[in-house]
Motif scaffolding. Structure first.
Motif, short mmCIF file in Angstrom:
data_model
loop_
_atom_site.label_atom_id
_atom_site.label_comp_id
_atom_site.label_asym_id
_atom_site.label_seq_id
_atom_site.Cartn_x
_atom_site.Cartn_y
_atom_site.Cartn_z
N GLU A 62 -26.51 -18.24 31.28
CA GLU A 62 -26.79 -17.14 32.32
C GLU A 62 -25.39 -16.89 32.93
OE1 GLU A 62 -29.41 -15.16 32.06
OE2 GLU A 62 -30.23 -16.70 30.41
N HIS A 89 -27.38 -14.71 25.50
CA HIS A 89 -27.62 -13.21 24.71
C HIS A 89 -26.62 -12.90 23.77
CE1 HIS A 89 -29.79 -11.51 28.65
NE2 HIS A 89 -30.11 -12.81 28.25
N PHE A 141 -23.64 -15.43 30.19
CA PHE A 141 -24.84 -15.00 29.25
C PHE A 141 -24.58 -15.15 27.78
CE2 PHE A 141 -25.77 -12.70 33.32
CZ PHE A 141 -27.12 -13.00 33.43
N CYS A 173 -24.23 -10.53 28.22
CA CYS A 173 -26.02 -10.10 28.37
C CYS A 173 -26.03 -8.77 27.60
CB CYS A 173 -26.09 -9.89 29.82
SG CYS A 173 -25.40 -8.33 30.64
N ARG A 174 -27.32 -8.72 27.54
CA ARG A 174 -27.94 -7.57 26.47
C ARG A 174 -27.68 -6.42 27.23
NH1 ARG A 174 -27.90 -5.19 22.13
NH2 ARG A 174 -29.56 -4.24 21.69
N CYS A 201 -18.77 -11.10 29.58
CA CYS A 201 -20.37 -11.00 29.87
C CYS A 201 -20.99 -10.76 28.53
CB CYS A 201 -20.73 -10.02 30.87
SG CYS A 201 -22.50 -10.29 31.19
#
Length: 136
Positions: free
Chosen positions: A135, A119, A116, A29-30, A27
């Protein structure tokens, strides 16, 4: 049944899972970047009934409503991720998500995808052939 064990950096929290992870992925993501202090994290999941904390207790933070990250209050290691809502067509409450590298032998994990990637940090160059999703 195979029992896999893992825990935090200082050893205060230990867990066991019954059988190998059913899914693993990276992952980007931020939220994961900030929570774990890395460019991405590798999460794995098992059925919730197959994940047991055997010593210590998790502290939890819920920065985003309905999303809880479990960590060791002594050393800060992030161990778990839980979401109350259904996301991407999955009932996340049926699964126990854990940071794959907290297993005593993380080599048993086989990541299936990068999620994600919208990101993803520009200085990360992915060389594997795993599927990539903007995503989750």
């Amino acid at each position: 049944m195979e029992i896999l064990k893992g825990g935090c950096y200082c050893g205060a929290i230990r867990y066991e899972i019954t059988g190998p992870p059913r899914w693993s992925g990276h992952c980007h993501c931020r939220s994961c970047q900030l929570a774990l202090g890395g460019a991405f994290v590798t999460w794995s999941k098992v059925a919730a009934a197959d994940f047991t904390i055997t010593s210590g207790s998790l502290k939890q933070i819920e920065k985003t409503l309905g999303i809880r990250r479990g960590f060791c209050g002594d050393c800060g290691t992030t161990l778990t991720y839980a979401a109350d809502s259904e996301m991407a067509g999955q009932d996340w409450s049926a699964d126990a998500w854990f940071a794959a590298t907290t297993l005593d032998d993380p080599s048993v994990v086989e990541p299936k995808a990068h999620v994600f990637v919208s990101h993803q940090q520009p200085w990360i160059k992915l060389a594997d052939q795993l599927p990539r999703f903007e995503e989750f």
